[in-house]
Scaffold this motif. Sequence first.
Motif, PDB file in Angstrom:
ATOM      1  N   PHE A  46       0.110  -6.627  -7.321  1.00  0.00           N
ATOM      2  CA  PHE A  46      -1.012  -6.169  -8.152  1.00  0.00           C
ATOM      3  C   PHE A  46      -0.492  -5.605  -9.466  1.00  0.00           C
ATOM      4  CE2 PHE A  46      -2.292  -5.490  -3.670  1.00  0.00           C
ATOM      5  CZ  PHE A  46      -3.268  -6.471  -3.615  1.00  0.00           C
ATOM      6  N   GLU A  47      -1.001  -6.125 -10.570  1.00  0.00           N
ATOM      7  CA  GLU A  47      -0.442  -5.777 -11.868  1.00  0.00           C
ATOM      8  C   GLU A  47      -0.961  -4.468 -12.435  1.00  0.00           C
ATOM      9  OE1 GLU A  47      -3.882  -8.638 -12.765  1.00  0.00           O
ATOM     10  OE2 GLU A  47      -2.380  -8.331 -11.230  1.00  0.00           O
ATOM     11  N   SER A  48      -1.931  -3.828 -11.782  1.00  0.00           N
ATOM     12  CA  SER A  48      -2.465  -2.575 -12.319  1.00  0.00           C
ATOM     13  C   SER A  48      -2.171  -1.376 -11.427  1.00  0.00           C
ATOM     14  CB  SER A  48      -3.986  -2.697 -12.512  1.00  0.00           C
ATOM     15  OG  SER A  48      -4.302  -3.741 -13.402  1.00  0.00           O
ATOM     16  N   ARG A  49      -1.407  -1.572 -10.378  1.00  0.00           N
ATOM     17  CA  ARG A  49      -1.236  -0.512  -9.395  1.00  0.00           C
ATOM     18  C   ARG A  49      -0.251   0.571  -9.836  1.00  0.00           C
ATOM     19  NH1 ARG A  49      -1.671  -2.277  -3.144  1.00  0.00           N
ATOM     20  NH2 ARG A  49      -3.157  -0.652  -2.595  1.00  0.00           N
ATOM     21  N   LEU A  50       0.604   0.276 -10.784  1.00  0.00           N
ATOM     22  CA  LEU A  50       1.593   1.260 -11.229  1.00  0.00           C
ATOM     23  C   LEU A  50       1.133   2.063 -12.437  1.00  0.00           C
ATOM     24  CD1 LEU A  50       4.967  -0.692 -10.858  1.00  0.00           C
ATOM     25  CD2 LEU A  50       3.934   0.929  -9.270  1.00  0.00           C
ATOM     26  N   ASP A  83       0.804  -1.220   0.000  1.00  0.00           N
ATOM     27  CA  ASP A  83       0.000   0.000   0.000  1.00  0.00           C
ATOM     28  C   ASP A  83       0.837   1.271   0.000  1.00  0.00           C
ATOM     29  OD1 ASP A  83      -2.370  -1.369  -0.080  1.00  0.00           O
ATOM     30  OD2 ASP A  83      -2.779  -1.246   2.061  1.00  0.00           O
ATOM     31  N   LEU A  84       2.137   1.172   0.284  1.00  0.00           N
ATOM     32  CA  LEU A  84       2.969   2.377   0.309  1.00  0.00           C
ATOM     33  C   LEU A  84       3.909   2.506  -0.883  1.00  0.00           C
ATOM     34  CD1 LEU A  84       3.887   2.905   4.075  1.00  0.00           C
ATOM     35  CD2 LEU A  84       2.640   4.459   2.559  1.00  0.00           C
ATOM     36  N   LEU A  85       3.900   1.543  -1.786  1.00  0.00           N
ATOM     37  CA  LEU A  85       4.816   1.635  -2.925  1.00  0.00           C
ATOM     38  C   LEU A  85       4.504   2.826  -3.815  1.00  0.00           C
ATOM     39  CD1 LEU A  85       5.646  -1.937  -4.255  1.00  0.00           C
ATOM     40  CD2 LEU A  85       7.066  -0.377  -2.951  1.00  0.00           C
ATOM     41  N   SER A  86       3.216   3.152  -3.972  1.00  0.00           N
ATOM     42  CA  SER A  86       2.842   4.303  -4.798  1.00  0.00           C
ATOM     43  C   SER A  86       3.402   5.590  -4.205  1.00  0.00           C
ATOM     44  CB  SER A  86       1.318   4.400  -4.917  1.00  0.00           C
ATOM     45  OG  SER A  86       0.769   3.244  -5.511  1.00  0.00           O
ATOM     46  N   VAL A  87       3.336   5.717  -2.879  1.00  0.00           N
ATOM     47  CA  VAL A  87       3.869   6.905  -2.207  1.00  0.00           C
ATOM     48  C   VAL A  87       5.388   6.969  -2.362  1.00  0.00           C
ATOM     49  CG1 VAL A  87       4.177   8.034   0.035  1.00  0.00           C
ATOM     50  CG2 VAL A  87       1.961   7.034  -0.566  1.00  0.00           C
TER      51      VAL A  87
END
Length: 434
Positions: free
Chosen positions: A342-346, A319-323
Motif C-alpha cells: 500500500f503506497e499511502s500506509r507510511l 498490518d504490523l509494519l506500522s507498529v
Amino acid sequence: MSSFIIEGGCSLKGEITPQGAKNEALQVICATLLTQEEVIIENVPDILDVNNLIALLSDMGAEVKKLDSGSYSFKAEKINLAYTQSKDFMEKSAAMRGSIMIVGPLLARFGEAVVPKPGGDKIGRRRLDTHFNGIMKLGAELIFNEQKQLFTLSAKKLNGQYILLDEASVTGTANLLMAAVLAEGETIIYNAACEPYVEQLSRMLVSMGAKIEGIGSNRLTIHGVSSLSGCRHRLLPDMIEIGSFIGMAAMTASELTIKDSSITHLGIIPESFRRLGIIVEQRGDDLYIPQQDNYTIESFIDGSILTIADAPWPGLTPDLLSVLLVVATKAEGCVLIHQKMFESRLFFVDKLIDMGAQIILCDPHRATVIGMGKRFRLKGMTMTSPDIRAGISLLIAAMSAEGVSTIHNIDQIDRGYQNIDKRLNALGAKIERR
C-alpha cells in the motif's frame, strides 16, 4: 469525533488476552449467508467493523442473536434481496471494506449480488479485480454503474473452473472460495492466499459440508456441493493485536504476558520483533515480554542494514509494519521498513517525525528508521489517526512519549481494537477517552 488523551511514560504490567481475529470475523460472518441453517460463531470481537457487518446482515433479513459475550447465532434462512437495492444498504455497505465479501455467498446461493464500491482505510489503491475476475470465470456477469459506483453481478449457474489469481489477495480468495463451494463441478484456486484467516474460513466451510482440499496451501481444490448446513466455529486470537501488544511492551519498557496467543498461527511475527532486539518468550501458548530498558536492532550477516518487508503469508503481514516502524524509533540501530502493498500506509510517519523520531521517508513504500535508543524520548503532541494500524501505532508512540498526547479520530482505532483504552488502563496505562 472522539479523542484519546494519553499521559506518556507509564509502564504496563500484567496479563492481557487478545480479542478474536477481526479479519477472520469479517470472512466467516459473510459465510453464514451460504446456508439456511443456524451458524454459531464464538470469540467475536466487539469492534466497529465487525458490529457494522453484523448489523448489515440483520438488516438484510438474517436472524442474529447475541448468545453471550463474544458469541453470536446467525440464521440466514430469509434474505431480503430487495433490501440490497436500497439506499440504506448502499450507504452502510459502502462504509466498510468487509462488505465486499457478501458477493460470493449471495451469488452462490441466490444467483445475484449488488454491492457498492466499498470504503475502509485510506491506505492506497485496493483494487477489486481479483474478486470480480475470478467470480466472472465461474460464470457470473458483471455490470458496473460508474455514476453510482455500483457493482451488479448475476449468474443462472456457477461452474467450477481453474483460476490463477493475479495476486494472493486474502479477501479475494475468501470471496472466490465462498462462491465456489456451491458451484457445479471442480474449482481450483491457484496462488490463493494461505493466511490463517483463509485456513479458518476453509475449515468452517468444511464443517458446513463443503469439500475443500489443500487447506493451508496456495492451491485450493473445491468440489461443489448443492447445499451447506449449520455449524459452530471459534475465531482465532487476533495476530495483529498480539503484535501491537508486543510493540507496546517494548516501547513502554513493560513486563507483559499475552495469554492464549495461538502461537502456531503467528508465523514470523514474534521473530520479526526479536530482530529488533525485543525479547519474546514462549510459555506454553502464552507470549511473555520481559521489561527491557533498551534493545538493539540486528544487522544482516554481512553487516548491512536490516530490512523488514511485508509479504504474502507465511511472510510478514503488512498490518504490523506500522507498529514495527514505531518500535524501531526507540531501538539502537537502523532498519529499513519496506511496505510493498500500500503506497499511502507510511505517510503517518510525519507525525512521528514531529514527535522527534529520526525517520527518512525514502518514497511512498520505504522508510529508514534511525533508532535513538535511550538518548532521546519522543515528545507528546496532538495528532489525528488516519487508519486503524497507523492509529494504534500512534497510540503506542504516545504511550512511550514524554508528556501528554492527544489523538483525534479514534473511531479508526475502535474499528479494529476492542475497548483498547480500558484494557490498557487496567495494566497501568493512563488513557482518557473524550
